[in-house]
Design a protein around this motif. Structure first.
Motif, PDB file in Angstrom:
ATOM      1  N   LEU A  30      37.736  35.725  37.069  1.00 38.24           N
ATOM      2  CA  LEU A  30      39.147  35.397  36.853  1.00 38.24           C
ATOM      3  C   LEU A  30      39.621  34.318  37.824  1.00 38.24           C
ATOM      4  CD1 LEU A  30      41.730  35.790  35.287  1.00 38.24           C
ATOM      5  CD2 LEU A  30      42.280  37.727  36.794  1.00 38.24           C
ATOM      6  N   ARG A  54      46.822  33.158  28.743  1.00 37.91           N
ATOM      7  CA  ARG A  54      45.447  33.664  28.792  1.00 37.91           C
ATOM      8  C   ARG A  54      45.346  35.139  28.432  1.00 37.91           C
ATOM      9  NH1 ARG A  54      41.787  33.736  32.127  1.00 37.91           N
ATOM     10  NH2 ARG A  54      40.304  32.902  30.667  1.00 37.91           N
ATOM     11  N   SER A  56      46.090  37.659  30.238  1.00 38.85           N
ATOM     12  CA  SER A  56      45.556  38.379  31.392  1.00 38.85           C
ATOM     13  C   SER A  56      46.604  39.368  31.889  1.00 38.85           C
ATOM     14  CB  SER A  56      45.219  37.410  32.524  1.00 38.85           C
ATOM     15  OG  SER A  56      44.272  36.459  32.107  1.00 38.85           O
ATOM     16  N   HIS A  60      46.026  41.606  37.840  1.00 42.45           N
ATOM     17  CA  HIS A  60      44.771  40.900  38.095  1.00 42.45           C
ATOM     18  C   HIS A  60      45.023  39.438  38.466  1.00 42.45           C
ATOM     19  CE1 HIS A  60      42.758  44.190  35.622  1.00 42.45           C
ATOM     20  NE2 HIS A  60      42.306  44.316  36.862  1.00 42.45           N
TER      21      HIS A  60
END
Length: 143
Positions: A30, A54, A56, A60
């Motif tokens: 990542l 993305r 995500s 994170h």
């Protein structure tokens, strides 16, 4: 449905190529992805952009950005008017990683598109974009 499982082969090969860059610079995937995202998409400059575009998780991305900042690869710049708006800038120490990442991405693209004509590539892009748009609409409908 076999087609949908095959995308994992493509993703796995991309991960193999990117792993060599991650290992060389001792980065998590990542962290690498964020550096490349910021380089390849200068119009997106915030953590919220990374999370949204993305897909995500916020936690994170936040953890990875902290690591990248601590290692001197990115800088966070707070907007003087809106203190909640923090832009991300790539710093010079990230240049070598980005260069190696671009080489790996170019290799991946060339190998994946080998034997396809420009017309084939255009059709693939158009079809894939439509499939992604359909998926986004379905997600919004369910969400």
């Amino acid at each position: 449905m076999h087609f949908w499982d095959q995308h994992k082969t493509i993703t796995r090969y991309y991960e193999i190529l990117m792993s060599s860059v991650c290992e060389k610079y001792q980065l998590k995937h990542l962290e690498y992805d964020i550096l490349m995202f910021l380089h390849n998409n200068p119009q997106y400059r915030t953590a919220a952009d990374i999370v949204r575009v993305r897909k995500s998780t916020k936690s994170h991305v936040s953890t990875s950005l902290k690591t990248l900042e601590d290692r001197g690869f990115i800088a966070k710049k707070t907007d003087p008017v809106n203190k909640k708006h923090i832009e991300l800038d790539l710093l010079e120490p990230a240049n070598e990683i980005v260069r190696d990442g671009l080489l790996a991405q170019r290799q991946f693209t060339e190998q994946m598109l080998r034997g396809l004509t420009p017309e084939d590539i255009a059709v693939c892009k158009r079809v894939f974009q439509q499939v992604c748009s359909n998926a986004e609409a379905c997600i919004k409908q369910k969400g």
